[in-house]
Scaffold this motif. Structure first.
Motif, PDB file in Angstrom:
ATOM      1  N   GLU A 129       0.850  -1.189   0.000  1.00  0.00           N
ATOM      2  CA  GLU A 129       0.000   0.000   0.000  1.00  0.00           C
ATOM      3  C   GLU A 129       0.887   1.241   0.000  1.00  0.00           C
ATOM      4  O   GLU A 129       1.999   1.215   0.518  1.00  0.00           O
ATOM      5  N   PRO A 130       0.375   2.329  -0.569  1.00  0.00           N
ATOM      6  CA  PRO A 130       1.142   3.580  -0.541  1.00  0.00           C
ATOM      7  C   PRO A 130       1.203   4.139   0.882  1.00  0.00           C
ATOM      8  O   PRO A 130       0.520   3.638   1.771  1.00  0.00           O
ATOM      9  N   PRO A 131       2.010   5.185   1.111  1.00  0.00           N
ATOM     10  CA  PRO A 131       2.075   5.766   2.460  1.00  0.00           C
ATOM     11  C   PRO A 131       0.702   6.264   2.910  1.00  0.00           C
ATOM     12  O   PRO A 131      -0.154   6.571   2.084  1.00  0.00           O
ATOM     13  N   ALA A 132       0.523   6.353   4.236  1.00  0.00           N
ATOM     14  CA  ALA A 132      -0.723   6.891   4.781  1.00  0.00           C
ATOM     15  C   ALA A 132      -0.848   8.362   4.389  1.00  0.00           C
ATOM     16  O   ALA A 132       0.146   9.087   4.326  1.00  0.00           O
ATOM     17  N   LYS A 133      -2.088   8.777   4.127  1.00  0.00           N
ATOM     18  CA  LYS A 133      -2.301  10.137   3.637  1.00  0.00           C
ATOM     19  C   LYS A 133      -3.104  10.935   4.654  1.00  0.00           C
ATOM     20  O   LYS A 133      -4.194  10.539   5.044  1.00  0.00           O
ATOM     21  N   TYR A 134      -2.530  12.027   5.095  1.00  0.00           N
ATOM     22  CA  TYR A 134      -3.196  12.914   6.039  1.00  0.00           C
ATOM     23  C   TYR A 134      -3.662  14.126   5.255  1.00  0.00           C
ATOM     24  O   TYR A 134      -2.841  14.895   4.758  1.00  0.00           O
TER      25      TYR A 134
END
Lengths: 371, 427
Positions: A278-283
Motif C-alpha cells: 500500500e502507498p504511504p498513509a495520507k493525512y
C-alpha cells in the motif's frame, strides 16, 4: 538450529472471540495495524534460526492459507525445510478432524519423522511476543530436560485463563493445573514447549493409542511426575490475542506504548509479515491524529485519537474515531462517531453513524458490516 | 530454447546529474519518490502489471543501492525460474578485449546482445528508469503488432511552446513516423518521445550491429531511430494519455512529489488496480504521537511523528521529534529530525540526522554559488547520510553533505547559496 518448529493454529478459541473469529482462525487475527497473530510465532522461529516449521491449521483456515501462501516473508521459502502448512485430510485409513492438539501432531507424524533435528519447538499461533528459542533450547539442554515449558509470572492477572505451574526450586514441574478456579501459583504456561523429537513421537503414539488427544492434559499433566519437565521463565512482553475480546483489544492498544512498539517494530529481529504494497498513509488538510497508529494506504480526513487503524482505511470529514481498532479496508463516513469499538475488515459506516462501546466491552462490528 | 514474446531492457545506468547531491551516492533510478518508492519501481511495476516477466536492468553509475533494492526481484514478483529480473553491468568481454563502459543507450543494449538472445524474444521493450508513470506496455505491444511496425515509440502530446525541449516525432495522419527531430527550434509536431520503445527484435538487432560499426557511443535518439527511418522501416508513434513526469531536476522532483499530497492527486497511488511495488524489507506500523500534528502530508511505514508536519512527504522510518516543524519538505527514509527544528522547503536524503533547534530554509532566495544551474528555486538539499549539528541556521539553495560539525557553520549560520561538503576521509 537443532530444532524444527510446530505452530498450533487450528483453534477458534471456543467462541470466546465472538464475531472476530467468524471468518478466521484466532492465529489469523489482525494485530497492530499490519500483522496477523501468527507473525509473532513465525518471526520468532525464523529469527531463532529454525529452518523447518509446520503450521497446523483446521478451523476456518482460508485467511491463514492466504497469509502464509508464500513463506518467503519469513525466510522460510526453502528447498531444505521451510514452511509446511498442514490441514486435516481424508485418507483410506483415517478421516478424522484433528481431535486435539496432540492429535493434530499425531496426524502429521510424517513431518516429525522426516526430520532429523533432535528437538521440536511447539508454540501456539495466537500470542503476541518475541522470543529467542535458541535460549530456551540452551536451557533445555542445560537442565537435561525431557520437556521445557515456557512460563511467565502473571501476578495480578486473571489466572483462570491459563495453565498454572507449580515448580520446585530447581524449576522442575510439580503440578500443572489447566485454568484453575483457585490458582496455587502465579506462573502461567505460555503454551510454548521444547521437547525431544523422538520423545514426542513416542508420547504421541502412546496417548493416541489410549484415545487421548490433548497435549497439555494428556502429555504434560499426565507425565508431569514421570518425565523431567522444567519451566523456563520468560520476562518479555507476551499477550494472547485469542483468549478474550478485551485481551485482543488491549494487546492492540499496547502498540501505542513506545517501549512495546519499539521492541516489536524497531528493534531487530523484526516481526515479519506478508507485505501488501500500500502507498504511504495520507493525512489530508483537516486530519487531526493523536496517539494513534495509522496503517499504510489509509486516508485520514478528520479526528483519530488513541486508536489502531489498519491498512487502507478511509476516515471521512468531521468524523471522530477514539479508542478503537479499525481493521483493513473499512470506511468511516462523514460525521461518524466511533468510540471503544472494533471494526472488523471491510466495515462501511455511512455518513453520520455512531458506534460506541465501553472500555471493558468494546462494540464489535462483524467483517463486511454495512451500517 | 526458451521463448519470450517480449522482454524489457531497462536503462538504469544514468547519473541524473541535475539532481545534484541526491545522485551523489546512487543512480537516479534509485532515488526515492513519494515516500516509500524509488523511481525504478514505476517501470518495474509497469512491467509485471503488463505481463512482462523478463527484465534486464542495465546499471553503470553507483549501482550498489540499485542492486540491493532489486535483489532477485521478489517485491515485483520478478523472481522467476524462467526470466525474471537480471542486473546487467558493464563487463570484460572474452577473447582478450578489455572491457568497456556503456557508451550510449543503444551501445548498452548492443553490449548485452547475448542476454537478449538467450531469451529468444520476438519483441524488445526499451525503458529508462527516469520517469514516474503507469503504463500498460501490453496495449502498446498490441498497437505495434497491429501496425506491423519495426519500431513503436511512445509519445506524449506536449504544449507546442515546450516542444523544443523534447525529441519530437513528426508523423503522418495515422501516426506513422516520417521524421525524428531532437529538440527542434521550430517544432512541426507536439508528439514528444517518452524514451519508451518497442522494437521487433530482428530489426533492432540488425540496426544495433550495423550502427556499432560507426558509432561507439550508439544512442537510440541520435543514431538508431534516424538510421531505421532512413532505411524506410515502418515506425509508429503510440500516443500515451495519462500522467507522466520526468523528475530530472531538483525543482521538478520536488513538484512531482508535492503533487501526491493534494486531496485528489493527478497521479493516484491509492487505487487497487495497477499497484506500484517496492522493496520495503519490513513494513512496521506508523505512529503519530499525542502532541503531533500532521496535515496535507503522506507518511510512510515505520515513521514516528511527535512534531508537526505540513505539506510534506516522509519516507519510511523517519523520526520527527517533539516540537519540530516541517513544512513543504521531503524527508527521505531513516532520517531523524531533532527537537524544535524548523524545516522549510528542503529535501533531506536518506539516513541523515538533523540536530535539535536547527533551522533550514531561512533567508533570501540566492542561487547556489557552486552550482547555480542545479540549486536555484529556494530548495535546500541535504545529501545521503549527512549529520547536521544542533542550533545551526541554514539558508535557501544550500547543499550539505557528510558529517558536518559546528566548525562548518561560522556563527552557527550557513547563508543562502552556500554549500558544506564534508568528504569522507579513507572510507
Amino acid at each position: 538450529m537443532r530444532a524444527i518448529g510446530v505452530i498450533l493454529a487450528g483453534g477458534n478459541n471456543e467462541g470466546r472471540m465472538g464475531v472476530l473469529t467468524d471468518f478466521r482462525a484466532s492465529a489469523a487475527l489482525p494485530v497492530g495495524s499490519c500483522y496477523r497473530a501468527i507473525d509473532f510465532a513465525m518471526s520468532s522461529m525464523s529469527s531463532s534460526g529454525i529452518q523447518k516449521v509446520a503450521v497446523l491449521t483446521q478451523y476456518n483456515s482460508r485467511s491463514l492459507h492466504d497469509h502464509l501462501g508464500s513463506a518467503k516473508w519469513w525466510d522460510l521459502g526453502r528447498k531444505q525445510g521451510g514452511l509446511f502448512v498442514l490441514s486435516p485430510y481424508i485418507s483410506r485409513m483415517d478421516n478424522n478432524w484433528f481431535r486435539g492438539t496432540a492429535d493434530s501432531m499425531y496426524q502429521n507424524m510424517s513431518f516429525l519423522r522426516r526430520s532429523n533435528t533432535p528437538y521440536v519447538v511447539i508454540a501456539s499461533g495466537d500470542a503476541v511476543y518475541k522470543m529467542d528459542f535458541k535460549k530456551v533450547l540452551e536451557y533445555h539442554e542445560e537442565k537435561n530436560a525431557d520437556i521445557t515449558v515456557v512460563y511467565k509470572d502473571m501476578s495480578g492477572k486473571d489466572l483462570s485463563k491459563y495453565g498454572i505451574m507449580q515448580m520446585d526450586s530447581d524449576k522442575r514441574l510439580q503440578e500443572f493445573e489447566e485454568k484453575p478456579l483457585q490458582a496455587n501459583s502465579n506462573m502461567a504456561s505460555l503454551g510454548i514447549y521444547v521437547i525431544g523429537r523422538e520423545l514426542l513421537i513416542d508420547l504421541l503414539e502412546k496417548v493416541i493409542a489410549k484415545g487421548k488427544y490433548d497435549f497439555v492434559k494428556d502429555i504434560i499433566i499426565e507425565f508431569r511426575k514421570e518425565l523431567k519437565i522444567y519451566g523456563y521463565e520468560f520476562n518479555g512482553y507476551w499477550n494472547s490475542v485469542g483468549s478474550s475480546v478485551v485481551d485482543y483489544f488491549n494487546t492492540n492498544m499496547d502498540f501505542l506504548n513506545k517501549d512495546i512498539r519499539d521492541a516489536f517494530v524497531h528493534q531487530y529481529p523484526y516481526i515479519e509479515t506478508k507485505p501488501k504494497d500500500e502507498p504511504p498513509a495520507k493525512y489530508n488538510s483537516n486530519a487531526e491524529v493523536k496517539n494513534s497508529i495509522i496503517g499504510s494506504g489509509s486516508i485520514i480526513n478528520s479526528k483519530v485519537e488513541n486508536s489502531v487503524v489498519f491498512r487502507k482505511v478511509y476516515v471521512g470529514d468531521h468524523a471522530t474515531v477514539e479508542n478503537s481498532i479499525i481493521m483493513e479496508g473499512s470506511r468511516i463516513g462523514n460525521g461518524c462517531v466511533v468510540k471503544y469499538a472494533i471494526l472488523d475488515k471491510d466495515v462501511v459506516l455511512t455518513d453520520g453513524k455512531q458506534v460506541i462501546g465501553k472500555p471493558d466491552n468494546p462494540q464489535i462490528l462483524r467483517k463486511g458490516t454495512v451500517l | 530454447m526458451r521463448k519470450k514474446e517480449m522482454i524489457a531492457m531497462l536503462l538504469a545506468g544514468g547519473q541524473g546529474s541535475r539532481l545534484g547531491v541526491l545522485t551523489r551516492n546512487v543512480a537516479k533510478p534509485a532515488v526515492t519518490f513519494g515516500g516509500k518508492y524509488r523511481i525504478i519501481d514505476f517501470p518495474l511495476s509497469n512491467c509485471i502489471n503488463s505481463g512482462v516477466d523478463t527484465v534486464g536492468v542495465l546499471t553503470q553509475y553507483q549501482p550498489l543501492r540499485l542492486n540491493q533494492h532489486i535483489g532477485i526481484g521478489i517485491p515485483w514478483d520478478l523472481d522467476r525460474k524462467s526470466g525474471g529480473v537480471t542486473i546487467l553491468a558493464p563487463h570484460v568481454k572474452g577473447g582478450g578485449d578489455s572491457g568497456e563502459w556503456f557508451m550510449g543507450t543503444a551501445n548498452a543494449i548492443y553490449q548485452n546482445l547475448e542476454y537478449i538472445e538467450s531469451n529468444n524474444p520476438e519483441y524488445v521493450l526499451i525503458l529508462s528508469g527516469d520517469h514516474i508513470y503507469k503504463m500498460d506496455y501490453s496495449a502498446m505491444l498490441d498497437f505495434h503488432k497491429e501496425k506491423k511496425a519495426a519500431a513503436t515509440i511512445a509519445v506524449l502530446e506536449v504544449p507546442f511552446e515546450e516542444a523544443s525541449r523534447f525529441g519530437i516525432m513528426n508523423t503522418e495522419g495515422d501516426d506513422k513516423i516520417y521524421e525524428f527531430e531532437e529538440k527542434p527550434e521550430n517544432p512541426k509536431s507536439n508528439l514528444a518521445s517518452m524514451g519508451i520503445y518497442i522494437f521487433t527484435w530482428s530489426r533492432l538487432r540488425e540496426a544495433l550491429i550495423e550502427d556499432s560499426k560507426v558509432h561507439p557511443d550508439s544512442d537510440f535518439g541520435n543514431h538508431i531511430i534516424p538510421r531505421m527511418l532512413e532505411e524506410g522501416q515502418t515506425m509508429y508513434a503510440y500516443r500515451f494519455k495519462g500522467y507522466w513526469k520526468d523528475v530530472g531536476t531538483i525543482e521538478s522532483y520536488w513538484q512531482a512529489n508535492m503533487e501526491l499530497i493534494r486531496t485528489l492527486p493527478d497521479f493516484n497511488l491509492y487505487e487497487d488496480f495497477w499497484k506500484i511495488y517496492t522493496n520495503t524489507d519490513h513494513q512496521p506500523p506508523q505512529y503519530t504521537g499525542p502532541e503531533a500534528n500532521i496535515k496535507t502530508s503522506i507518511v510512510s511505514d515505520g515513521c514516528e511523528v511527535y512534531g508537526q508536519v505540513y505539506n510534506s512527504i516522509l519516507g519510511p522510518n523517519v523520526i520527527v521529534k517533539k516540537g519540530a516543524v516541517i513544512r513543504d519538505s521531503i524527508i527521505m527514509g531513516d532520517t531523524v529530525i531533532g527537537e524544535n527544528s524548523q524545516l522549510d522547503r528542503c529535501i533531506i536524503d536518506e539516513d541523515s540526522h538533523v540536530g535539535d533547534n536547527v533551522k533550514i530554509g531561512v533567508g533570501d532566495n540566492i542561487e547556489n554559488e557552486m552550482k547555480p544551474k542545479i540549486y536555484n528555486t529556494g530548495i535546500t538539499v541535504v545529501g545521503h547520510m549527512t549529520t547536521i549539528p544542533n542550533n545551526v541556521v541554514i539558508g535557501k539553495n544550500c547543499v550539505l553533505l557528510g558529517n558536518t560539525t559546528e566548525k562548518d557553520f561560522a556563527d552557527g549560520i550557513l547563508q543562502s547559496g552556500k554549500s558544506v561538503i564534508v568528504e569522507e576521509v579513507n572510507l
